[in-house]
Structures are given as C-alpha cells and as structure tokens.
Motif scaffolding. Sequence first.
Motif, PDB file in Angstrom:
ATOM      1  N   VAL A 181       6.757  10.845 -10.388  1.00  0.00           N
ATOM      2  CA  VAL A 181       6.318   9.630 -11.082  1.00  0.00           C
ATOM      3  C   VAL A 181       7.015   9.552 -12.444  1.00  0.00           C
ATOM      4  CG1 VAL A 181       4.368   8.367 -12.049  1.00  0.00           C
ATOM      5  CG2 VAL A 181       4.117   9.571  -9.869  1.00  0.00           C
ATOM      6  N   GLY A 182       7.608   8.402 -12.721  1.00  0.00           N
ATOM      7  CA  GLY A 182       8.347   8.208 -13.966  1.00  0.00           C
ATOM      8  C   GLY A 182       9.847   8.436 -13.828  1.00  0.00           C
ATOM      9  N   SER A 183      10.291   8.991 -12.680  1.00  0.00           N
ATOM     10  CA  SER A 183      11.722   9.254 -12.512  1.00  0.00           C
ATOM     11  C   SER A 183      12.438   8.039 -11.922  1.00  0.00           C
ATOM     12  CB  SER A 183      11.938  10.477 -11.620  1.00  0.00           C
ATOM     13  OG  SER A 183      11.389  10.277 -10.340  1.00  0.00           O
TER      14      SER A 183
ATOM     15  N   ALA B 204       2.641   7.477  -6.683  1.00  0.00           N
ATOM     16  CA  ALA B 204       3.026   8.356  -5.581  1.00  0.00           C
ATOM     17  C   ALA B 204       1.802   8.703  -4.743  1.00  0.00           C
ATOM     18  CB  ALA B 204       3.668   9.628  -6.120  1.00  0.00           C
ATOM     19  N   GLY B 205       2.013   8.860  -3.429  1.00  0.00           N
ATOM     20  CA  GLY B 205       0.938   9.237  -2.520  1.00  0.00           C
ATOM     21  C   GLY B 205       0.518  10.693  -2.707  1.00  0.00           C
ATOM     22  N   ASP B 206      -0.550  11.074  -2.028  1.00  0.00           N
ATOM     23  CA  ASP B 206      -1.136  12.404  -2.209  1.00  0.00           C
ATOM     24  C   ASP B 206      -0.209  13.537  -1.783  1.00  0.00           C
ATOM     25  OD1 ASP B 206      -3.398  11.189  -3.157  1.00  0.00           O
ATOM     26  OD2 ASP B 206      -4.500  11.287  -1.249  1.00  0.00           O
TER      27      ASP B 206
ATOM     28  N   GLN C 139       0.845  -1.198   0.000  1.00  0.00           N
ATOM     29  CA  GLN C 139       0.000   0.000   0.000  1.00  0.00           C
ATOM     30  C   GLN C 139       0.882   1.250   0.000  1.00  0.00           C
ATOM     31  OE1 GLN C 139      -3.570   0.017   0.050  1.00  0.00           O
ATOM     32  NE2 GLN C 139      -3.137  -2.090  -0.539  1.00  0.00           N
ATOM     33  N   VAL C 140       0.501   2.240  -0.795  1.00  0.00           N
ATOM     34  CA  VAL C 140       1.284   3.478  -0.905  1.00  0.00           C
ATOM     35  C   VAL C 140       0.691   4.512   0.048  1.00  0.00           C
ATOM     36  CG1 VAL C 140       2.147   5.253  -2.457  1.00  0.00           C
ATOM     37  CG2 VAL C 140       1.759   2.928  -3.308  1.00  0.00           C
TER      38      VAL C 140
ATOM     39  N   ASP D 171       4.512   8.398   0.519  1.00  0.00           N
ATOM     40  CA  ASP D 171       5.351   7.352  -0.078  1.00  0.00           C
ATOM     41  C   ASP D 171       5.334   7.398  -1.597  1.00  0.00           C
ATOM     42  OD1 ASP D 171       5.891   6.368   2.428  1.00  0.00           O
ATOM     43  OD2 ASP D 171       4.438   4.722   2.310  1.00  0.00           O
ATOM     44  N   VAL D 172       6.383   6.812  -2.181  1.00  0.00           N
ATOM     45  CA  VAL D 172       6.382   6.479  -3.604  1.00  0.00           C
ATOM     46  C   VAL D 172       6.418   4.960  -3.734  1.00  0.00           C
ATOM     47  CG1 VAL D 172       7.456   8.616  -4.394  1.00  0.00           C
ATOM     48  CG2 VAL D 172       8.916   6.694  -3.718  1.00  0.00           C
ATOM     49  N   LEU D 173       5.889   4.465  -4.854  1.00  0.00           N
ATOM     50  CA  LEU D 173       5.981   3.041  -5.182  1.00  0.00           C
ATOM     51  C   LEU D 173       7.024   2.896  -6.267  1.00  0.00           C
ATOM     52  CD1 LEU D 173       4.808   0.137  -4.783  1.00  0.00           C
ATOM     53  CD2 LEU D 173       3.306   0.630  -6.735  1.00  0.00           C
TER      54      LEU D 173
END
Length: 335
Positions: free
Chosen positions: A88-90, A79-81, A31-32, A36-38
């Motif tokens: 995202v994507g990096s 990515a979380g809120d 869970q993100v 947090d980032v996934l």
Amino acid sequence: MSELPENMRAIGFDAPGAPDVLRVEDVALPQVGAGDVLIKVAYAGVNRPDCIQRAGNYPAPPGASPILGLEVSGEIVAAGDDVPQEMVGSLVAALTPGGGYAEYCTAPWQHCLPVPEGMDLKHAAALPETLFTVWHNVFERGMAREGETLLVHGGTSGIGTMAIMLAKAFDMKVITTCGDEAKCEAARTLGADLAINYREADFVDAVKEYTEGKGVDVVLDMVSGDYVPRNLQCLAEDGRHVTIAVLGGAKADLFMPMVMMRRLTLTGSTLRPRSDAFKAALADEIAKNAWPLFTGGDLSPVMDQTFPLHEAAAAHARMESSVHIGKIMLEVAGG
C-alpha cells in the motif's frame, strides 16, 4: 491516506459498436478481493483486444470487470487480506483482468511490477500487456534464443515494437513487415535488421533473400488467415510459428508435408483467459529477466499518442485506423 470515494469515473458503453459508443459514466469502486490490490490509476494502455471487446467480439472472462483496459500504472491505495500490506502506497504497473479505463482498478497483487523512482508512470503503463504477451509467446512458447532470427508482422504496433526491442536486447536478428516506408524506417530505428514494406514486396521472397534461403527460426503471427502458409514458407528447419491474434482471418490452409519434412512447430496462445497463477509465474519470470531492461533505462516503450480518459473513443479510432506507431495511452488522473 485520504478516504476512498464510493464512486468513480470509468469508460462504459450501452451496446457494442464503433468507437463512438464509448462514454464516461459514474460507477461504484470495484470490490477488492483477498489477493487483490486497488490501484488509483494514473495511466491506462489501449490495446487491440479493448477494441475487439468494445465491438462485441471479445467478452470479458467470468468474474472479470466488464470495463475495458488490460494494463495500468498508479498507486496502490488498498490491499486485500492476503496481500503484503507494505505494498500500500507503492507505485506499480499492473496487468489487469479488465477495468483499466477507470479512476480505480483492481489487479491480483502478483500481477504487479514495481515502478522505481525516476521511471515515468506513462511509460510504465505502456508495458504490461505487450511485455507479458511477447515474453510468453516469443521466448517461452517460441523458445527464441540468442543468435536466432525472428519475423514479426506489424512492426510498429505495440506488440511489434516490444518484440523488436526485446529480441534485439537478447541478441537476435529481427525481420519485420510494415505498411509504408515511414513505418519501416521507425522499425529500423528500433533495431529491426530488415523492414519489409508488404505493400511493395512479397515478404516470403524478401525473407528468403535476406536469410540466404535458410529462413527464420521464429514467426510471431498476429494476422493468421492466408498469412500462415506464407509464414511457414519463411521458417527454417525446426522453426516455430506462434499465433497471438487472427486479424486476417480465423482459418488457414496448410500444406502439412512441409510441416513434417521441416519439423515445424505451430503454437499460439491467448493471455487474458489464463489463470491468475499462470500470470503470477509469468510476472515473476519477467521481473527477473525483462523488467530491469526498462527500469534501468536500457529500453523504453515506443509511445504514440496520449488521450485524456474522456476521449477514449478517439483513442480507439486511432488504433483502428492503424496510423499509430507504438502505444496509445489514456491519461486517467486528471484526464
């Protein structure tokens, strides 16, 4: 971006034990959290705390993933809120609270370091755990500075190689101990000014001879036990002794008058239980002062062997044999 799967491959174990308890299992994606980032994991580093946790002696902190693995590299896929969505994507290297031995892993976004174009993802994943540990303990707690001398035991371990490289990058002298001549030579190649084969020479005598009786300014101690009183004999006046592991025993017998007369400082730390805010501040400090040495190519982690994810047991067996020089890695994407 492709839709995320519900499940992933990860390394788990039913009960603590030897390396052969490790096996691949199918588990739900983590869970993100809001901060947090996934990360879709490309590589994960293997560290001594992983082996200690697998053996049942180092439980994950409350709320952390029970899956092993404290450092990864890969692509941020969600990515979380509370996270800057442009992340995202990096590609990043991340210090994780656990969960690295898996196809996907979460980490607080502020514990991530950017991987620039041209930097190898395997090398990037080999850095966070040792870099955070050495930076905090040698330069912050140990207050090491230019022109001083550092003694680090286990010079060809992941921590040892990182400590040698960083200390030399900041114009320090480095003395290290190793278990055989090949490892001593590897440490010298990295920049160690003196590498002592502890099986053939007393490191206290060797340090005193090399420093002409003055001693060293900082000791980075991973052994503890009966090494501590010997380490203190190696310290110069106002020297600092920093313990980060107790591989040789949890108790030490000290002669306290020497601590007083020579004004010695004894300290130590464990990184994993520290707060997210502390690690975020540490990541920021490293991003400014040390990360550019690696992204710019001035320094590169010393690499040992890389195993596919499903051979995590073999990676742990290699670490526990202590034959490795540098970092042992798991290839997760495709592994």
